[in-house]
Design a protein around this motif. Structure first.
Motif, PDB file in Angstrom:
ATOM      1  N   VAL A  38       0.863  -1.174   0.000  1.00  0.00           N
ATOM      2  CA  VAL A  38       0.000   0.000   0.000  1.00  0.00           C
ATOM      3  C   VAL A  38       0.905   1.230   0.000  1.00  0.00           C
ATOM      4  O   VAL A  38       1.846   1.328   0.783  1.00  0.00           O
ATOM      5  N   ALA A  39       0.618   2.169  -0.891  1.00  0.00           N
ATOM      6  CA  ALA A  39       1.425   3.392  -1.023  1.00  0.00           C
ATOM      7  C   ALA A  39       1.413   4.205   0.274  1.00  0.00           C
ATOM      8  O   ALA A  39       0.513   4.077   1.101  1.00  0.00           O
ATOM      9  N   ASP A  40       2.415   5.069   0.417  1.00  0.00           N
ATOM     10  CA  ASP A  40       2.616   5.819   1.661  1.00  0.00           C
ATOM     11  C   ASP A  40       1.422   6.679   2.076  1.00  0.00           C
ATOM     12  O   ASP A  40       1.015   6.650   3.232  1.00  0.00           O
ATOM     13  N   THR A  75     -11.217  -3.423  -5.336  1.00  0.00           N
ATOM     14  CA  THR A  75     -11.710  -2.076  -5.057  1.00  0.00           C
ATOM     15  C   THR A  75     -10.640  -1.190  -4.420  1.00  0.00           C
ATOM     16  O   THR A  75     -10.883  -0.008  -4.188  1.00  0.00           O
ATOM     17  N   HIS A  76      -9.499  -1.768  -4.143  1.00  0.00           N
ATOM     18  CA  HIS A  76      -8.366  -1.045  -3.557  1.00  0.00           C
ATOM     19  C   HIS A  76      -8.742  -0.390  -2.234  1.00  0.00           C
ATOM     20  O   HIS A  76      -8.519   0.804  -2.023  1.00  0.00           O
ATOM     21  N   ARG A  77      -9.311  -1.186  -1.355  1.00  0.00           N
ATOM     22  CA  ARG A  77      -9.688  -0.693  -0.028  1.00  0.00           C
ATOM     23  C   ARG A  77      -9.118  -1.600   1.042  1.00  0.00           C
ATOM     24  O   ARG A  77      -9.125  -2.818   0.915  1.00  0.00           O
ATOM     25  N   THR A 115     -13.646   5.974   3.383  1.00  0.00           N
ATOM     26  CA  THR A 115     -14.720   6.003   2.390  1.00  0.00           C
ATOM     27  C   THR A 115     -16.035   5.559   3.012  1.00  0.00           C
ATOM     28  O   THR A 115     -17.103   5.901   2.510  1.00  0.00           O
ATOM     29  N   ALA A 116     -15.965   4.802   4.095  1.00  0.00           N
ATOM     30  CA  ALA A 116     -17.154   4.348   4.827  1.00  0.00           C
ATOM     31  C   ALA A 116     -16.700   3.890   6.204  1.00  0.00           C
ATOM     32  O   ALA A 116     -15.555   3.470   6.387  1.00  0.00           O
ATOM     33  N   HIS A 133      -9.672   3.854   1.073  1.00  0.00           N
ATOM     34  CA  HIS A 133      -9.282   3.636  -0.317  1.00  0.00           C
ATOM     35  C   HIS A 133      -7.765   3.730  -0.402  1.00  0.00           C
ATOM     36  O   HIS A 133      -7.170   4.653   0.164  1.00  0.00           O
ATOM     37  N   THR A 134      -7.128   2.802  -1.107  1.00  0.00           N
ATOM     38  CA  THR A 134      -5.661   2.730  -1.080  1.00  0.00           C
ATOM     39  C   THR A 134      -4.987   3.169  -2.366  1.00  0.00           C
ATOM     40  O   THR A 134      -3.784   2.987  -2.506  1.00  0.00           O
ATOM     41  N   THR A 135      -5.715   3.771  -3.283  1.00  0.00           N
ATOM     42  CA  THR A 135      -5.043   4.314  -4.468  1.00  0.00           C
ATOM     43  C   THR A 135      -4.871   5.815  -4.261  1.00  0.00           C
ATOM     44  O   THR A 135      -5.720   6.468  -3.677  1.00  0.00           O
TER      45      THR A 135
END
Length: 136
Positions: A38-40, A75-77, A115-116, A133-135
């Motif tokens: 996961v990005a910083d 979903t990148h979460r 996001t939720a 969200h991880t993007t």
């Protein structure tokens, strides 16, 4: 027919119900997010959300305390769950010693970062969850 799972494995850890639990949860989460690549920037949001949820459980709920993380690859979460033993009769030492303007912003932080989010009650415990969200 091959079925692939959209989730990285769900991982769970028991935490000791004391003020140091938030730091322990951040260390665990940081290691897991690195393995999940996961990005910083989104990782920082996940770490802060974990810290807020665990701190709230220590200050306002009974033990036991548990952290669960999962990552939806499609979903990148990252899904965070913090479970506790339900509401405590009194606040923890930190919250009890604060003036009203010194605490109470945790839910606003969770609203901003996620996001939720929500809560659910199950037999004998409460679960507080959040999705980040991880993007970038």
């Amino acid at each position: 027919m091959t079925v692939t799972c959209a989730y990285a494995p769900s991982l769970a850890w028991p935490l000791i119900h004391h003020p140091e639990a938030a730091g322990e949860a951040r260390r665990i989460t940081k290691d897991v997010l690195a393995r999940w690549q996961v990005a910083d920037e989104p990782a920082d949001s996940v770490l802060l959300a974990v810290s807020e949820l665990v701190t709230n459980a220590v200050e306002h709920a009974e033990p036991p305390l548990n952290l669960r993380l999962s990552h939806d690859l499609y979903t990148h979460r990252v899904h965070i769950e913090v479970s506790d033993g339900g509401p405590a009769a009194t606040d923890g030492d930190w919250a009890a010693g604060c003036t009203p303007d010194e605490h109470g912003r945790g839910l606003e932080i969770i609203d901003f970062l996620t996001t939720a989010h929500g809560d659910r009650l199950e037999r004998g415990h409460a679960i507080h969850w959040a999705d980040v969200h991880t993007t970038a």
